[in-house]
Design a protein around this motif. Structure first.
Motif, short mmCIF file in Angstrom:
data_model
loop_
_atom_site.label_atom_id
_atom_site.label_comp_id
_atom_site.label_asym_id
_atom_site.label_seq_id
_atom_site.Cartn_x
_atom_site.Cartn_y
_atom_site.Cartn_z
N ALA A 405 15.84 -69.44 -27.63
CA ALA A 405 15.07 -68.44 -28.38
C ALA A 405 15.42 -67.03 -27.93
O ALA A 405 14.62 -66.34 -27.33
N THR A 406 16.66 -66.65 -28.18
CA THR A 406 17.01 -65.28 -27.83
C THR A 406 16.54 -64.38 -28.95
O THR A 406 16.83 -64.62 -30.11
N SER B 106 20.69 -60.90 -18.59
CA SER B 106 20.77 -59.43 -18.60
C SER B 106 21.89 -58.90 -17.71
O SER B 106 22.12 -57.70 -17.67
N LEU B 107 22.56 -59.79 -16.99
CA LEU B 107 23.64 -59.32 -16.11
C LEU B 107 24.99 -59.63 -16.75
O LEU B 107 25.17 -60.65 -17.41
N SER B 108 25.96 -58.75 -16.51
CA SER B 108 27.31 -58.97 -17.02
C SER B 108 27.93 -60.13 -16.25
O SER B 108 27.40 -60.57 -15.23
N ALA B 147 25.63 -63.80 -23.37
CA ALA B 147 25.49 -64.13 -24.78
C ALA B 147 26.79 -63.89 -25.54
O ALA B 147 27.00 -64.44 -26.62
N GLU B 148 27.67 -63.06 -24.95
CA GLU B 148 28.93 -62.73 -25.64
C GLU B 148 30.07 -63.67 -25.21
O GLU B 148 31.22 -63.45 -25.58
N GLY B 152 32.34 -72.54 -22.67
CA GLY B 152 33.30 -72.82 -21.61
C GLY B 152 33.40 -71.65 -20.66
O GLY B 152 33.42 -71.81 -19.43
N GLN B 153 33.45 -70.45 -21.24
CA GLN B 153 33.54 -69.24 -20.40
C GLN B 153 32.30 -69.10 -19.52
O GLN B 153 32.39 -68.75 -18.35
N GLN B 154 31.15 -69.40 -20.11
CA GLN B 154 29.90 -69.29 -19.34
C GLN B 154 29.95 -70.21 -18.13
O GLN B 154 29.58 -69.83 -17.03
N GLN B 155 30.43 -71.46 -18.34
CA GLN B 155 30.47 -72.40 -17.23
C GLN B 155 31.51 -71.97 -16.20
O GLN B 155 31.32 -72.17 -15.00
#
Lengths: 858, 247
Positions: A405-406, B106-108, B147-148, B152-155
């Motif tokens: 839920a963003t 909220s963090l890069s 969020a951007e 795969g990149q997130q992991q």
């Protein structure tokens, strides 16, 4: 749908606790006020019944229309001659008729002359001194101890006053009147009515002839009639009406009591309106919290609503469901608020009765209070829930399928435009209200201010978001990663953060406004007192300055001159205006009056006029007619005054006596002889100081005029400033509830966002963030929002306060004084409040079970 | 690859028991676990749902307490430590990779990677940082918010975060569970490389035989007990073993 709404409230009550409490707090203020004034009203109505119940019929001066609800306890002028009283007594059906007369004076405490009286600039509770008729039904007095009055020179006191003032039977009791001090022998004590419920006043009776002497009036101001048994009182009243002089009336005791109660209720209504205004402010602030809560809840339940939409629930139904939830909360909160309000009134009346005695009737919950509370509570909650409800009804079924839920990053553009428009319109309307001559300017100012504040709230998101970004390096430096995360959290939800801050902004804005106004007022007062050349101000604590006292002051060695000022009212062109009566010979010696020409030139038969009268089109050289009572005088306008607020018309004493009869003097300004008296600062050993000289004069007055006090300008300035501070204090206390609500709002928002960020916090804890760090992160977030709201509020408040002060320039406000000390106090208090508001959310956040948090449905 | 058996294990558990609930409703999640995670080894824990594999990971990592028994991290017995001390141990010695929601929104990416160092107030080793993000191919993604980034990149950012502080041991809970097979195998290859090239210790929970085959050793859990161990696994062998367990 209702069942669904109810279930939703029951399912997750925690998130609604603070919301409901915020509403309840606002409601409680409304309810408390009404309970309180209702009790006050019933207390006084009991008193009036006590006063008038003994007399079946009362004969008194007929109320005139322009004689507004005056002080019901003040002595009235005598209008009934003893013969007329006899005539009333002779009317068929009258058992006894007694003339009543009240003496303007004060029963002094035993040993008054020795007491350090100079310190008490404000008099004690008032005294009510009457002539003794001797019939307990008319006097409303039951003898308790000793005996009644039998001859001149005797006095009876009420049973509470005698010991309070330090008198025993047989003592000489001193009464101060305009003419000096007289003494009477205390022969008895009485009880007033059933319970001696006198609202703290002293009740005294003296012999009839003594009363006429002291009052300087051969007549009676009213006549109380006791009817023979079985009389129709209404008919008796109309019978009596036939024999009494014109301009008087006969009214039954019952009607009179009702009339007095009604008059009092009219006054109390203003108290109600005043206090309810603060209740509304509190509710307005509460509305921000409701908006925020529902907004967050809607975000958190996006998937739920999406799912509902997917299975065929219409947007309208979702909207209705949320509004129903709002109604449920409003109902619970209002109920809670009514209970809290009742308890608040109970506590407050108990507190008041500690100081002022038992002045309240039974505390009941009036139906009005219940209706108002539910009405206001529900209206505010519903209005606040509308936007989030509409938002929820627009959630697409697809949202149900989203991973998390963003909340969409909607740009602030629309919000900014609407905010700016509202801000400007609001400012415009306030300005119009202040400067344009509208019928009801306060409506414009009020509506304008609300619009302006909402506009400022909307705009503040635009300021807060970049501000939080800009503060990141600083917060990073001070609080390391906790500070940075806090800044990010604020920035992430600019709407939510700014709404939260705005709730605080409103309260602080009003505080800053009042502080700016009172601080500027103090500057005016200081200037006023420093511009005077008088060494002392003489005033009487009860009523007017006695003429005899002025003679005493002038007779003291070292007094150079005195200048007295009287104030009264007179009609010009059918409207009542204030009239200042001065001594032109000495007035400019004591005060730098700003008039053209100088006040020295004000002659008999002349008047100076202030800007209010100038605005009516009156010019120097015009002839004007002033009317007071039955006197008319025609005066030539000889000059103008620079400011308002010091009397609309200025006349000298000779003219004043023509117009008003005896001029009642408000204060006498005293100037000492420079050759005898040195300034305190000069400290010349040989000379008498101003303080010493003032003491000398006070001593000279002590014997005959103990109620007259001298104060040096510095003391008066201090006294005035104390009153101004008291005003600020009272308003601050009333705004306190709005501030508490705002802080609850901060706590509430944080609490909800902690719930929302459960997984995030769990993750932070998993990678090694300590509990204390989590606590600090939430605290920093809270402090930033609190301080931001406070600073915004101060900027707005000082600006609005300055506008107000500038608009009052005609009343002598020379410039704006910014209350720096208060502003610093508010900022520090806001930071502390921020820490406090964070306690619960931070506690919750730091105690989150890491595993559960990580697994939480995000 | 030469395995050193001289140094003490990165994590151990002795007679580990974990019960949930009490009385009739009590469930025994861990039933006498004895295990040792050698330094520089990639261990996978496998087992059917409810076998207690996640519980084992959580108790080893100090996220959850054992009902009985003891466990160590880097020779420190953590079972008796206070909450604050365990937090300290986690910060110093442990890295985590979860199945999802690994990053602070909220963090890069860069800030997320350096988060453990920021929390402990340690300086980032720039060479090591560059090496990690080079290997994980995150150079162009550092300023992006989670969020951007793709899943795969997130992991990978999460793995980078786990690696950056050179922890004693990394615990990974289904790290590829939410990824498509290509991103998943890329991620697992990176983890394998971290073990082989940098001597990083990793313990991973998974139910995917292919994912498990990247490990040096597999522990099979059933009903809270370690029932088997497999070295040098391949996906087929793992699959066969799982079938025996009634999968």
């Amino acid at each position: 749908m209702f069942r669904l709404a109810l279930k939703s409230v029951r399912h997750n009550p925690k998130r609604l606790i603070l919301t409901a409490f915020a509403v309840a707090l606002g409601v409680s203020l409304v309810a408390a006020t009404q309970v309180f004034t209702n009790a006050l009203s019933s207390g006084f109505s009991d008193l009036f019944e006590d006063i008038y119940s003994g007399s079946d019929v009362i004969v008194e001066a007929a109320p005139t229309t322009d004689d507004e609800a005056g002080d019901p306890f003040a002595a009235a002028e005598g209008i009934f001659t003893p013969e007329e009283v006899e005539e009333i007594a002779a009317v068929d059906g009258v058992e006894i008729a007694g003339g009543g007369l009240q003496v303007d004076g004060s029963v002094l405490a035993s040993g008054y002359a020795d007491a350090g009286a100079t310190d008490s600039l404000s008099g004690g509770p008032p005294s009510q001194i009457f002539n003794w008729v001797g019939d307990p039904r008319i006097d409303q007095a039951t003898l308790i101890d000793g005996r009644g009055i039998e001859s001149q020179g005797e006095i009876v006191l009420d049973l509470d006053a005698a010991p309070a003032l330090g008198y025993e039977l047989g003592d000489e009791v001193a009464i101060a009147t305009l003419d000096g001090v007289s003494t009477f022998e205390l022969v008895g004590t009485i009880r007033f009515g059933d319970s001696n419920n006198l609202q703290g006043a002293t009740l005294a009776f003296i012999e009839d002839a003594d009363a006429h002497d002291l009052a300087g009036d051969p007549n009676y101001s009213s006549v109380s009639v006791v009817a023979e048994e079985g009389q129709d009182l209404d008919r008796l009243a109309s019978d009596i009406s036939g024999v009494i002089p014109e301009g008087t009336r006969a009214i039954t005791g019952e009607d009179k009591a009702a009339e007095q109660t009604e008059e009092l209720n009219d006054v109390l209504q203003y108290v109600d309106i005043f206090a309810i205004a603060f209740g509304l402010i509190a509710l307005f602030v509460g509305a921000y919290i409701i908006v925020n809560t529902f907004r967050i809840i809607v975000t958190q339940r996006t998937r739920e609503f999406g799912l509902m939409r997917a299975i065929g629930v219409t947007g309208k139904q979702i909207r209705r469901m949320i509004l129903l939830e709002a109604v449920v909360i409003a109902f619970i909160a209002s109920t809670l608020g009514i209970i809290m309000g009742y308890l608040l009134a109970l506590a407050f009346s108990w507190l008041v009765s500690l100081f002022a005695g038992d002045i309240f009737g039974t505390l009941t919950l009036p139906l009005d209070a219940v209706l108002w509370s539910y009405g206001l509570g529900t209206a505010v909650t519903l209005i606040a829930a509308i936007m989030p409800a509409i938002h929820a009804s627009r959630i697409a079924p697809m949202e149900a399928l989203r991973e998390s839920a963003t909340s969409g990053k909607k740009p602030l553009k629309v919000r900014n435009i609407v905010g700016a428009a509202m801000f400007l319109v609001g400012a415009g309307v306030v300005t119009l209200g202040l400067y344009a001559d509208f019928e009801r300017p306060y409506i414009y100012v009020g509506v304008g201010a609300v619009t302006l504040v909402i506009g400022a709230t909307l705009l503040s998101a635009q300021i807060l978001s970049p501000l939080a970004g800009a503060m990141r390096p600083a917060l990073w430096k001070w609080f390391r990663v906790d500070g940075k995360l806090a800044a990010n959290n604020i920035q992430r939800e600019p709407r939510r953060s700014s709404n939260t801050a705005a709730a605080l902004m409103i309260g602080v804005m009003l505080l800053a406004l009042v502080a700016t106004f009172t601080e500027s007022l103090k500057t005016v007062v200081t200037e006023e007192f420093s511009s005077t050349r008088a060494d002392a101000f003489a005033t009487s604590t009860q009523g007017a300055m006695p003429y005899g006292a002025i003679d005493v002051i002038e007779s003291v060695d070292g007094v150079a001159l005195t200048s007295s000022i009287g104030f009264s009212q007179a009609e010009y062109d059918g409207v009542a205006y204030s009239v200042a009566v001065l001594e032109p010979e000495t007035a400019s010696e004591v005060v730098e009056y700003q008039s053209d020409p100088s006040v020295d030139d004000l002659g008999s038969g002349e008047a100076y006029i202030d800007p209010t009268i100038v605005d009516l089109g009156v010019e120097v050289g015009d002839e004007i007619t002033l009317t007071a009572g039955e006197n008319d005088i025609t005066l030539e306008v000889a000059g103008t005054l620079a400011r308002e607020g010091e009397g609309n018309f200025w006349i000298d004493f000779a003219t004043g006596e023509d117009l008003l009869g005896e001029v009642s003097i408000v204060q006498t300004l005293v100037v000492y002889d420079d050759s005898v008296v040195a300034d305190d600062a000069d400290n010349a050993d040989s000379a008498t100081t101003v303080t010493e000289q003032t003491e000398l004069v006070q001593e000279a007055l002590a014997e005959d005029y103990p109620l007259v006090f001298l104060a040096q300008p510095g003391q008066l300035e201090q006294l005035a400033n104390t009153f101004i501070d008291l005003l600020l204090g009272v308003i601050s206390a009333l705004l306190g509830s709005a501030l508490v609500i705002a802080l609850l709002g901060v706590a509430n928002t944080l609490l909800l966002s902690v719930t929302e960020r459960t997984r995030e916090i769990g993750l932070l804890r998993a990678v090694g963030l300590k509990k204390s760090s989590v606590w600090r992160m939430i605290t920093v977030e809270s402090m930033v929002m609190a301080v931001f709201g406070t600073v915004m509020g101060m900027v707005l408040g000082v600006a609005l306060g300055s506008a107000l002060v500038l608009s009052l320039a005609d009343f002598g406000f020379d410039g704006v004084t910014i209350p720096w000390v208060w502003l610093i106090v508010y900022t520090v208090a806001a930071a502390i409040a921020g820490v406090l508001a964070a306690v619960w959310p931070a506690w919750r956040a730091s105690r989150l079970n890491i595993l559960a948090a990580i697994a939480a449905d995000g | 690859m030469t395995t050193t058996t001289v140094s003490a294990p990165a994590a151990t558990m002795r007679d580990g028991y974990k019960d949930y609930g009490s009385g009739e409703a009590a469930v025994r999640a861990l039933d006498g676990i004895n295990v040792s995670m050698a330094r520089g080894e990639f261990t996978a824990i496998m087992g059917p749902s409810g076998s207690g594999k996640s519980t084992l990971l959580h108790t080893l990592a100090g996220l959850d307490n054992l009902s009985a028994g003891s466990s160590t991290i880097a020779d420190t017995v953590i079972t008796d430590l206070s909450e604050a001390q365990i937090t300290e141990v986690r910060r110093k010695y442990i890295g985590f990779v979860f199945q999802s929601f690994n990053l602070i929104p909220s963090l890069s990416a860069k800030e997320n990677i350096t988060l453990p160092l920021d929390i402990s107030g340690t300086k980032v080793d720039p060479a090591w940082f560059d090496e990690i993000i080079g290997i994980l191919g995150l150079k162009d993604r550092l300023t992006h918010l989670p969020a951007e980034l793709s899943g795969g990149q997130q992991q990978r950012v999460a793995v980078a975060r786990a690696l950056v502080a050179r922890p004693e041991i990394i615990f990974a809970d289904e790290p590829s569970g939410n990824l498509d097979s290509k991103s998943g195998s890329e991620l697992l290859a990176f983890m394998q490389r971290a073990v082989k090239e940098f001597g990083q210790t990793i313990v991973m929970v998974t139910h995917d035989p292919t994912a498990a085959s990247y490990a040096d050793r597999i522990l099979f859990l059933e009903d809270g007990k370690i029932v088997d161990e497999m070295r040098e696994p391949t996906a087929d062998r793992v699959l066969d073993r799982m079938k025996q367990m009634g999968h």
